[in-house]
Write a protein that holds these residues in place. Structure first.
Motif, PDB file in Angstrom:
ATOM      1  N   PRO A 127       0.796  -1.276  -0.089  1.00  0.00           N
ATOM      2  CA  PRO A 127      -0.066   0.053  -0.011  1.00  0.00           C
ATOM      3  C   PRO A 127       0.850   1.234  -0.081  1.00  0.00           C
ATOM      4  O   PRO A 127       1.853   1.362   0.506  1.00  0.00           O
ATOM      5  CB  PRO A 127      -0.857  -0.108   1.356  1.00  0.00           C
ATOM      6  CG  PRO A 127      -0.744  -1.633   1.632  1.00  0.00           C
ATOM      7  CD  PRO A 127       0.505  -2.136   1.063  1.00  0.00           C
ATOM      8  N   GLY A 128       0.363   2.227  -0.456  1.00  0.00           N
ATOM      9  CA  GLY A 128       1.181   3.612  -0.712  1.00  0.00           C
ATOM     10  C   GLY A 128       2.113   3.750  -1.579  1.00  0.00           C
ATOM     11  O   GLY A 128       3.009   4.606  -1.833  1.00  0.00           O
ATOM     12  N   THR A 129       2.398   2.711  -2.451  1.00  0.00           N
ATOM     13  CA  THR A 129       3.546   2.613  -3.511  1.00  0.00           C
ATOM     14  C   THR A 129       3.015   3.003  -5.039  1.00  0.00           C
ATOM     15  O   THR A 129       3.960   3.255  -6.013  1.00  0.00           O
ATOM     16  CB  THR A 129       4.292   1.275  -3.477  1.00  0.00           C
ATOM     17  OG1 THR A 129       3.239   0.232  -3.737  1.00  0.00           O
ATOM     18  CG2 THR A 129       4.765   1.062  -2.164  1.00  0.00           C
ATOM     19  N   ALA A 130       1.748   2.930  -5.157  1.00  0.00           N
ATOM     20  CA  ALA A 130       1.411   3.378  -6.486  1.00  0.00           C
ATOM     21  C   ALA A 130       1.428   4.780  -6.750  1.00  0.00           C
ATOM     22  O   ALA A 130       1.583   5.557  -5.955  1.00  0.00           O
ATOM     23  CB  ALA A 130      -0.254   2.906  -6.464  1.00  0.00           C
ATOM     24  N   ALA A 131       1.674   4.943  -8.157  1.00  0.00           N
ATOM     25  CA  ALA A 131       1.648   6.424  -8.774  1.00  0.00           C
ATOM     26  C   ALA A 131       0.577   7.248  -8.299  1.00  0.00           C
ATOM     27  O   ALA A 131      -0.641   6.524  -8.299  1.00  0.00           O
ATOM     28  CB  ALA A 131       1.818   6.265 -10.128  1.00  0.00           C
ATOM     29  N   VAL A 132       0.456   8.338  -7.789  1.00  0.00           N
ATOM     30  CA  VAL A 132      -0.653   9.192  -7.659  1.00  0.00           C
ATOM     31  C   VAL A 132      -0.415  10.651  -8.274  1.00  0.00           C
ATOM     32  O   VAL A 132       0.526  10.930  -9.067  1.00  0.00           O
ATOM     33  CB  VAL A 132      -0.712   9.528  -6.037  1.00  0.00           C
ATOM     34  CG1 VAL A 132      -0.694   8.228  -5.301  1.00  0.00           C
ATOM     35  CG2 VAL A 132       0.954  10.344  -5.774  1.00  0.00           C
ATOM     36  N   GLY A 133      -1.702  11.371  -8.332  1.00  0.00           N
ATOM     37  CA  GLY A 133      -1.855  12.624  -9.049  1.00  0.00           C
ATOM     38  C   GLY A 133      -1.655  12.364 -10.712  1.00  0.00           C
ATOM     39  O   GLY A 133      -0.953  13.244 -11.153  1.00  0.00           O
ATOM     40  N   LEU A 134      -2.404  11.322 -11.191  1.00  0.00           N
ATOM     41  CA  LEU A 134      -1.846  11.210 -12.759  1.00  0.00           C
ATOM     42  C   LEU A 134      -2.745  12.196 -13.467  1.00  0.00           C
ATOM     43  O   LEU A 134      -3.922  12.423 -13.123  1.00  0.00           O
ATOM     44  CB  LEU A 134      -2.292   9.791 -13.198  1.00  0.00           C
ATOM     45  CG  LEU A 134      -2.248   9.350 -14.592  1.00  0.00           C
ATOM     46  CD1 LEU A 134      -0.752   9.660 -15.266  1.00  0.00           C
ATOM     47  CD2 LEU A 134      -2.910   8.203 -15.069  1.00  0.00           C
ATOM     48  N   SER A 135      -2.340  12.913 -14.065  1.00  0.00           N
ATOM     49  CA  SER A 135      -2.816  13.977 -15.199  1.00  0.00           C
ATOM     50  C   SER A 135      -2.230  14.106 -16.468  1.00  0.00           C
ATOM     51  O   SER A 135      -0.913  13.860 -16.707  1.00  0.00           O
ATOM     52  CB  SER A 135      -2.529  15.485 -14.520  1.00  0.00           C
ATOM     53  OG  SER A 135      -3.144  16.415 -15.385  1.00  0.00           O
ATOM     54  N   CYS A 136      -3.026  14.037 -17.704  1.00  0.00           N
ATOM     55  CA  CYS A 136      -2.560  14.067 -18.991  1.00  0.00           C
ATOM     56  C   CYS A 136      -3.300  15.146 -19.804  1.00  0.00           C
ATOM     57  O   CYS A 136      -4.234  15.685 -19.511  1.00  0.00           O
ATOM     58  CB  CYS A 136      -3.140  12.663 -19.437  1.00  0.00           C
ATOM     59  SG  CYS A 136      -2.312  11.249 -18.682  1.00  0.00           S
ATOM     60  N   ILE A 137      -2.737  15.520 -20.670  1.00  0.00           N
ATOM     61  CA  ILE A 137      -2.823  16.611 -21.778  1.00  0.00           C
ATOM     62  C   ILE A 137      -2.493  16.333 -23.101  1.00  0.00           C
ATOM     63  O   ILE A 137      -1.407  15.720 -23.202  1.00  0.00           O
ATOM     64  CB  ILE A 137      -2.073  17.779 -21.322  1.00  0.00           C
ATOM     65  CG1 ILE A 137      -2.522  18.693 -19.868  1.00  0.00           C
ATOM     66  CG2 ILE A 137      -2.260  18.924 -22.444  1.00  0.00           C
ATOM     67  CD1 ILE A 137      -3.874  18.921 -19.728  1.00  0.00           C
TER      68      ILE A 137
END
Length: 421
Positions: A127-137
């Protein structure tokens, strides 16, 4: 007004209705649940849930199914009854995902819906190792750039890898154009469709690490919500009397009527900014001050009829028209002019003094002239007397030197004669 005894009849009627309903329910048969519930990945971030019909069901039963997804005990997308025996859903790899389904014989009052049957997809990794705040343009309908931050429990050497897929690709593709800046990961990949495309497929994105300790994360993006146009180029300005014409080049990747433009301009003398919206790649500004300087810049945003994005493009380069004296020039001018005047005045005074001497020479004083003349004569006579005495003295010295030389040389000659004899 109710007749006498009405309050007693109502509870009796309700009791009778409840007994009838209870008897009907008791006589109804509960349908068996679907069997062999399972799932499989058909693409990244896409699950296919499948099940079989319930066993020992009459062929006259018109079977339908209802399914639901539960994430952390919260139902996500309950579906109404359908005859399909499968369902495609997104994958939630970062959290526990439960899928449940039940069956029912429609138009059959002799049976009740079955109980829910469910299965779970448990997350992998810590837990807590996944990528966070994914944003795409999606830049200019040509390439997509995604950014994210590492999980709070991920080690500093975690190497996240982004994969993407959409309908039309045979297999998922790996994003290779990586960069990391101040702890933020970024990766970009080419993404374009024919200009005639009206409906765009959903983009599935998977971010994971080769290590099993890093928890993967999946998400699906609607590309029409990510569109960001390129900034307008080649902005040109032209002035005609009190009107300014503005024109710029539009992007070739968009349909002609799928962009709206914002034109921002201001008068440098007033510093008041004004903005107008236009649908074409040109406009005109009337009633401008012909003696002032104006600055323009343009940006674009997709039309809601074409795309659901709210991303503005970057502003174009600023262009100006008109003349305005720079404040720095005024400052230099204020300092330079007095300095030039002061230096010029000094030089002029010096030259005027010399010019006055040349034009109006001073009148000589006769007394000074006479005094100067007689003074020079006396000095000349004295100098001559001094010269005569000095010359006489020099002659005496020379004569004495000659006589002494003669006296000295004579005995030598006499001695030499005696010796010869």
């Amino acid at each position: 007004m109710d007749p006498p005894g009405a309050p007693l009849r109502r509870p009796l009627l309700l009791a009778v209705c409840w007994l009838v309903a209870a008897g009907t329910a008791a006589g109804a048969k509960v349908l068996p649940p679907p069997s062999n519930l399972d799932y499989s990945f058909i693409q990244i971030c896409t699950l296919n849930w499948t099940w079989n019909p319930p066993e020992n069901v009459s062929s006259s039963c018109d079977l339908e199914y209802s399914s639901d997804i539960v994430i952390d005990e919260v139902p996500q997308d309950k579906r109404e009854w359908t005859k399909s025996r499968f369902r495609l859903t997104e994958t939630f790899l970062n959290e526990e995902m439960r899928f449940k389904v039940r069956s029912e014989c429609k138009h059959d009052n002799t049976s009740q819906p079955s109980r829910w049957v469910e299965t779970s997809l448990l997350p992998k990794g810590m837990p807590g190792t996944a990528a966070v705040g994914l944003s795409c343009i999606w830049h200019n309908l040509e390439h997509m750039v995604c950014t994210w931050h590492p999980g709070e429990n991920a080690s500093s050497d975690t190497n996240y890898t982004l994969f993407y897929w959409f309908e039309g690709l045979k297999t998922p593709k790996k994003c290779n154009n990586y960069s990391v800046h101040q702890g933020r990961f970024e990766c970009g990949f080419n993404l374009s469709f024919p200009k005639s495309t009206n409906t765009y497929p959903t983009i599935s994105i998977l971010i994971r690490d080769d290590s099993e300790e890093i928890r993967p994360v999946c998400t699906s993006k609607n590309p029409t919500t990510l569109v960001k146009p390129a900034k307008p180029r080649q902005v040109t300005l032209a002035k005609n009397n009190d009107e300014i014409f503005v024109e710029w080049r539009i992007s070739d990747t968009f349909h002609k009527n799928c962009l709206v433009y914002e034109v921002e301009y201001h008068n440098v003398d007033l510093d008041t900014v004004q903005t107008i919206k236009v649908e074409n790649n040109y406009t005109s500004i009337p009633s401008v001050d012909p003696n002032s300087k104006y600055i323009f810049k343009v940006r674009a945003i997709p039309k809601p009829e074409c795309y659901s994005s709210k991303h503005f493009s970057e502003w174009s380069e600023e262009k100006s028209i008109g003349e305005k004296m720079d404040s720095t020039f005024y400052f230099v001018l204020i300092i330079t002019i007095p300095l030039i005047v002061a230096v010029s005045t000094i030089i002029l005074l010096v030259y005027l003094k010399r010019l006055k001497i040349l034009i109006l020479p001073p009148i000589p004083d006769p007394r000074e002239i006479l005094k100067h003349m007689f003074g020079e004569q006396n000095e000349d006579s004295q100098n001559c007397a001094k010269d005569d005495s000095v010359n006489a003295f020099d002659r005496l010295i020379k004569e004495e030197e000659i006589h002494s030389l003669i006296l000295t040389e004579t005995p030598v000659c006499a001695n030499s004669e005696k010796e010869n004899r």
